[in-house]
Design an enzyme around this catalytic site. Sequence first.
Site, mmCIF file in Angstrom:
data_model
loop_
_atom_site.group_PDB
_atom_site.id
_atom_site.type_symbol
_atom_site.label_atom_id
_atom_site.label_comp_id
_atom_site.label_asym_id
_atom_site.label_seq_id
_atom_site.Cartn_x
_atom_site.Cartn_y
_atom_site.Cartn_z
ATOM 1 N N GLU A 79 0.846 -1.187 0.000
ATOM 2 C CA GLU A 79 0.000 0.000 0.000
ATOM 3 C C GLU A 79 0.888 1.247 0.000
ATOM 4 O O GLU A 79 1.955 1.269 0.602
ATOM 5 C CB GLU A 79 -0.876 0.002 1.254
ATOM 6 N N LYS A 120 -9.454 1.282 -2.648
ATOM 7 C CA LYS A 120 -9.665 0.720 -1.309
ATOM 8 C C LYS A 120 -11.092 1.001 -0.831
ATOM 9 O O LYS A 120 -11.524 2.159 -0.767
ATOM 10 C CB LYS A 120 -8.645 1.337 -0.348
ATOM 11 N N CYS A 142 -5.065 -3.343 2.567
ATOM 12 C CA CYS A 142 -4.870 -3.133 4.006
ATOM 13 C C CYS A 142 -6.118 -3.395 4.865
ATOM 14 O O CYS A 142 -6.464 -4.536 5.119
ATOM 15 C CB CYS A 142 -4.323 -1.728 4.235
#
Length: 274
Positions: free
Chosen positions: A40, A111, A152
């Site tokens: 990330e 994300k 994440c």
Amino acid sequence: MKVAVIQLCSGTEIAANIEACSEWVRAAAAQGAELIVTPEMTHLLQKDKASLLASIKSPEEDLAIKAFSALAKELDIDLLIGSLALQTGQKVSNRGYLFGPDGSTKAQYDKIHLFDAQVSDTEYYRESATYAAGRDPVIASAGDAKVGLSVCYDVRFPMLYRYYAQNGAQILSIPAAFTVPTGRAHWDILLRARAIETGSFVMAAAQGGEHEDGRKTYGHSKIINPWGDIVAELAHDKPGFVCADIDLGEVAKARQRIPAWSDRRDFKADIKDT
């Protein structure tokens, strides 16, 4: 199929981060890796909002997209950049890119789950104040593999990964910049759980170490097989990479043995104390 995950300690200078990442990608490709995943925020870790906004560009102007597209083509690999910070509107997008061996953009993923959490008495994050949440899961092809993309904090939402398994993904990409407190407590457990419950390979490329913006991340990048075994790992927070040979046939075997990934029950009735 040989795969690799890259571990970085990205700083606040985009050009330097691109150069550092590219060196590790080249090293992994030299060992035969066909699919390489980076963490990330590969090209910039900057927690100061004003400095972040001053540094990033639109996708059309971003230097990292151009550089990593060219690198994938040069090395004839599938290169999954875990995510980049990009200016896409009033808020920033935390967006991953999969570049193919011809340099084309095979897929991009924003994300979905933003990290709004307090991880200790003094450390807290409010990603939603800066970033726009993505809305759509993405499955992309890399060689013979189908890869489900995530970033994440997504790892804490198992229904995303069940969706990926039910729709044919064999590899789950989980690039991250995990904090040290949550990393020590949850990183390994969450990754192995996602692999086990979906019968998938997990490729978890992480940021690690103390960054220029003062942040500390956990590292411990790893590759996990569908039975939940760690088959390759960087057991530290220093930059580097690790490779593994994976057999996609293991996915079908694991899912046949324990088909929990395919089961779905919706609990709509009220649950009452007895």
